[in-house]
Design a protein around this motif. Structure first.
Motif, PDB file in Angstrom:
ATOM      1  N   VAL A  88       1.624  -1.729  -4.667  1.00 45.17           N
ATOM      2  CA  VAL A  88       1.091  -1.500  -3.322  1.00 45.17           C
ATOM      3  C   VAL A  88       0.573  -0.072  -3.272  1.00 45.17           C
ATOM      4  O   VAL A  88       1.320   0.886  -3.478  1.00 45.17           O
ATOM      5  N   ASP A  89      -0.706   0.057  -3.011  1.00 42.89           N
ATOM      6  CA  ASP A  89      -1.405   1.346  -3.041  1.00 42.89           C
ATOM      7  C   ASP A  89      -1.601   1.848  -1.612  1.00 42.89           C
ATOM      8  O   ASP A  89      -2.320   1.235  -0.827  1.00 42.89           O
ATOM      9  N   LEU A  90      -0.930   2.948  -1.273  1.00 41.99           N
ATOM     10  CA  LEU A  90      -1.008   3.530   0.071  1.00 41.99           C
ATOM     11  C   LEU A  90      -1.932   4.742   0.016  1.00 41.99           C
ATOM     12  O   LEU A  90      -1.563   5.790  -0.518  1.00 41.99           O
ATOM     13  N   ASP A  91      -3.122   4.589   0.550  1.00 35.92           N
ATOM     14  CA  ASP A  91      -4.106   5.669   0.497  1.00 35.92           C
ATOM     15  C   ASP A  91      -3.945   6.638   1.662  1.00 35.92           C
ATOM     16  O   ASP A  91      -3.515   6.246   2.753  1.00 35.92           O
ATOM     17  N   PRO A  92      -4.322   7.895   1.468  1.00 35.40           N
ATOM     18  CA  PRO A  92      -4.328   8.850   2.587  1.00 35.40           C
ATOM     19  C   PRO A  92      -5.542   8.604   3.471  1.00 35.40           C
ATOM     20  O   PRO A  92      -6.458   7.844   3.113  1.00 35.40           O
ATOM     21  N   ASP A 156      -3.917  -1.203  -0.165  1.00 34.83           N
ATOM     22  CA  ASP A 156      -4.465  -2.134  -1.142  1.00 34.83           C
ATOM     23  C   ASP A 156      -3.342  -2.591  -2.061  1.00 34.83           C
ATOM     24  O   ASP A 156      -2.272  -1.958  -2.110  1.00 34.83           O
ATOM     25  N   THR A 157      -3.552  -3.661  -2.790  1.00 33.24           N
ATOM     26  CA  THR A 157      -2.577  -4.092  -3.785  1.00 33.24           C
ATOM     27  C   THR A 157      -3.289  -4.393  -5.090  1.00 33.24           C
ATOM     28  O   THR A 157      -4.452  -4.793  -5.105  1.00 33.24           O
ATOM     29  N   ARG A 158      -2.576  -4.182  -6.177  1.00 29.35           N
ATOM     30  CA  ARG A 158      -3.115  -4.431  -7.506  1.00 29.35           C
ATOM     31  C   ARG A 158      -2.155  -5.337  -8.277  1.00 29.35           C
ATOM     32  O   ARG A 158      -0.964  -5.046  -8.393  1.00 29.35           O
ATOM     33  N   ALA A 159      -2.693  -6.433  -8.799  1.00 32.74           N
ATOM     34  CA  ALA A 159      -1.908  -7.363  -9.616  1.00 32.74           C
ATOM     35  C   ALA A 159      -2.821  -7.848 -10.738  1.00 32.74           C
ATOM     36  O   ALA A 159      -3.406  -7.016 -11.439  1.00 32.74           O
TER      37      ALA A 159
END
Length: 299
Positions: A88-92, A156-159
């Motif tokens: 789980v990608d937490l962007d600023p 965003d999410t990456r799998a």
């Protein structure tokens, strides 16, 4: 710009591989793969039988890793799919965002509060831009893809089909560093449910909708009841509460009648395997909350 010694980057790649995470080289000081693309494929080596993309060439083999990183100061890319990870990608917040836009961490906090769960404790890294990556192990037998904004603003999410920049790597504006070394936790079931594409539920698309309902409210009623009916064990009650809170805002405005919302959600909850008494209690409580927090249409 902070520079990393070749030995440091090699060590980072080997440490990731020791965890069973598949790595591949990224361009020095960059996030882009250092491997050749399809149009420039020489058709030799790994690609002798056809071009192999970065996800296919990512490896845990220490000898291959040493050979690759001996050629330069490559950053470390981590292929999430082969590694059995969902990140789980937490962007600023970005400079172009409107004032008041939440960052990814705030969006995740709000999502967890709505779901009635704490922010998961798991392996976490800080990105070069000041965001965070939360690593989870993927559910067995499930092939999740990537997502952008599905869980919330700047999340965003990456799998499968995705990759993240691993710790030890460095960009012109900063390094990637471990914030919480805890082993990756299993992806929570309720997050898994939100990332799973919704399947249409037979028989619900023809559910009666109040004549006075707006097109948007009618569509919301159909979508939310379908989501509840299709919810799996472990996330059924949460899905029902979330749906009731989402639909409750249409009641003060007069777009939907409470009795019709209750009937539709209770029926969907029964289809999902919930008991009638727990359906009615959960729906009533969630609707009361939503109505109290959503003003009606102004005269």
């Amino acid at each position: 710009m902070t520079h990393r010694a070749p030995s440091t980057l090699l060590s980072a790649a080997l440490q990731a591989a020791e965890r069973g995470w598949h790595v591949f080289p990224l361009r020095p000081g960059d996030k882009r793969p250092a491997l050749h693309g399809g149009t420039a494929c020489p058709g030799t080596g790994d690609c002798a039988a056809g071009h192999r993309k970065w996800e296919q060439r990512a490896t845990t083999d220490p000898d291959r890793i040493r050979k690759a990183w001996s050629a330069g100061t490559f950053n470390v890319g981590l292929a999430t799919g082969p590694s059995g990870l969902v990140v789980v990608d937490l962007d600023p917040v970005k400079a172009k965002d409107p004032k008041g836009t939440p960052d990814g961490a705030s969006s995740l906090q709000a999502l967890c509060e709505r779901a009635g769960h704490p922010v998961p404790t798991t392996y976490r890294t800080r990105t070069a831009s000041g965001g965070h990556h939360l690593y989870f192990t993927a559910p067995d037998g499930v092939r999740l893809g990537n997502s952008a904004g599905r869980l919330g603003t700047h999340i965003d999410t990456r799998a499968h089909g995705g990759y993240v920049v691993s710790t030890g790597s460095v960009l012109p504006h900063g390094p990637y560093e471990v914030v919480d070394p805890t082993d990756p936790a299993p992806l929570p079931e309720w997050l898994h449910a939100l990332l799973t594409p919704r399947q249409p539920v037979r028989g619900l698309t023809a559910a009666p909708v109040p004549v006075r309902a707006s097109r948007y409210a009618a569509a919301a009623l159909r979508a939310e009841t379908a989501a509840v009916a299709g919810a799996g064990e472990g996330v059924r009650n949460w899905t029902l509460v979330r749906a009731a809170r989402a639909l409750g805002r249409f009641i003060p405005s007069g777009d939907l009648a409470r009795s019709e919302v209750e009937a539709a959600l209770n029926s969907a909850g029964l289809r999902a395997g919930l008991h009638e008494n727990e359906c009615r209690a959960a729906v009533a409580s969630a609707l009361n909350w939503s109505i109290a927090n959503n003003p009606g249409r102004l005269a």
